[in-house]
Write a protein that holds these residues in place. Structure first.
Motif, mmCIF file in Angstrom:
data_model
loop_
_atom_site.group_PDB
_atom_site.id
_atom_site.type_symbol
_atom_site.label_atom_id
_atom_site.label_comp_id
_atom_site.label_asym_id
_atom_site.label_seq_id
_atom_site.Cartn_x
_atom_site.Cartn_y
_atom_site.Cartn_z
ATOM 1 N N PHE A 84 0.836 -1.196 0.000
ATOM 2 C CA PHE A 84 0.000 0.000 0.000
ATOM 3 C C PHE A 84 0.874 1.249 0.000
ATOM 4 C CE2 PHE A 84 -2.613 -3.361 1.561
ATOM 5 C CZ PHE A 84 -3.894 -3.066 1.138
ATOM 6 N N PHE A 85 0.464 2.231 -0.805
ATOM 7 C CA PHE A 85 1.212 3.481 -0.934
ATOM 8 C C PHE A 85 0.245 4.663 -0.869
ATOM 9 C CE2 PHE A 85 3.451 0.167 -3.168
ATOM 10 C CZ PHE A 85 4.782 0.368 -2.846
ATOM 11 N N LYS A 86 0.805 5.811 -0.516
ATOM 12 C CA LYS A 86 0.023 7.048 -0.420
ATOM 13 C C LYS A 86 0.834 8.183 -1.034
ATOM 14 C CE LYS A 86 -1.929 10.124 3.124
ATOM 15 N NZ LYS A 86 -2.130 10.263 4.582
ATOM 16 N N ALA A 87 0.119 9.110 -1.672
ATOM 17 C CA ALA A 87 0.749 10.307 -2.222
ATOM 18 C C ALA A 87 -0.173 11.492 -1.995
ATOM 19 C CB ALA A 87 1.012 10.131 -3.709
ATOM 20 N N ILE A 88 0.428 12.617 -1.705
ATOM 21 C CA ILE A 88 -0.334 13.854 -1.505
ATOM 22 C C ILE A 88 0.145 14.857 -2.547
ATOM 23 C CG2 ILE A 88 -0.845 15.751 0.093
ATOM 24 C CD1 ILE A 88 -0.352 13.740 2.386
ATOM 25 N N SER A 89 -0.802 15.546 -3.189
ATOM 26 C CA SER A 89 -0.450 16.512 -4.228
ATOM 27 C C SER A 89 0.398 17.639 -3.638
ATOM 28 C CB SER A 89 -1.704 17.072 -4.891
ATOM 29 O OG SER A 89 -2.482 17.790 -3.954
ATOM 30 N N LEU A 90 1.123 18.318 -4.509
ATOM 31 C CA LEU A 90 1.992 19.409 -4.059
ATOM 32 C C LEU A 90 1.229 20.521 -3.356
ATOM 33 C CD1 LEU A 90 4.553 19.762 -6.988
ATOM 34 C CD2 LEU A 90 4.911 18.775 -4.721
#
Length: 149
Positions: free
Chosen positions: A25-31
């Motif tokens: 599982f991975f997570k990313a948050i926009s700039l």
């Protein structure tokens, strides 16, 4: 006797199925810190599959299934998803592995027999797109329970 060998062959084939891959599982948050993306990914041999969820600042989301092939450090495939406006789409999907992180790619979309793909030589992995990092067990539990991910 022929039936015996057919049954034996079938049993051997079933028992030698591919090894199951664990889900990551991975997570990313926009700039701009407004949008969040989650990725559930399984890899087996040179193939991948999983789910891709983007939650936008207005609380709407895109949710879809991803699948494709792994070529070196690059995952190339498709994302079949339902958009936040409830429309169904299929679009190219690519990730670049960078140690334990993954970068979402983009490129010029072309079509072959109505199947979308990024044209050769156009794929880029800009820092402005999602940069995925692994997430901890607590957040994984939340994803599975609250978001049915």
């Amino acid at each position: 006797m022929k039936t015996f060998f057919t049954v034996l062959t079938l049993i051997l084939f079933i028992s030698c199925n591919k090894e199951q891959s664990e889900e990551k599982f991975f997570k990313a948050i926009s700039l701009n810190n407004k949008d969040t993306a989650y990725l559930k990914l399984s890899e087996i041999d040179n193939q991948f599959n999983g789910k891709y969820l983007v939650i936008y600042s207005d609380k709407t989301s895109d949710l879809g299934n991803i699948s494709g092939e792994i070529i070196g450090d690059t995952l190339k495939g498709r994302n079949k998803y339902v958009s936040r406006r409830k429309s169904k789409f299929t679009k190219p999907f690519t990730l670049l592995k960078d140690n334990n992180k993954m970068k979402l790619g983009t490129g010029m979309v072309s079509y072959y027999s109505q199947i979308p793909f990024y044209a050769n030589g156009t794929i880029q992995f800009p820092d402005s797109l999602f940069q995925f990092i692994p997430i901890d067990e607590k957040e994984i539990i939340h994803l599975k329970q609250e978001l049915q991910f």
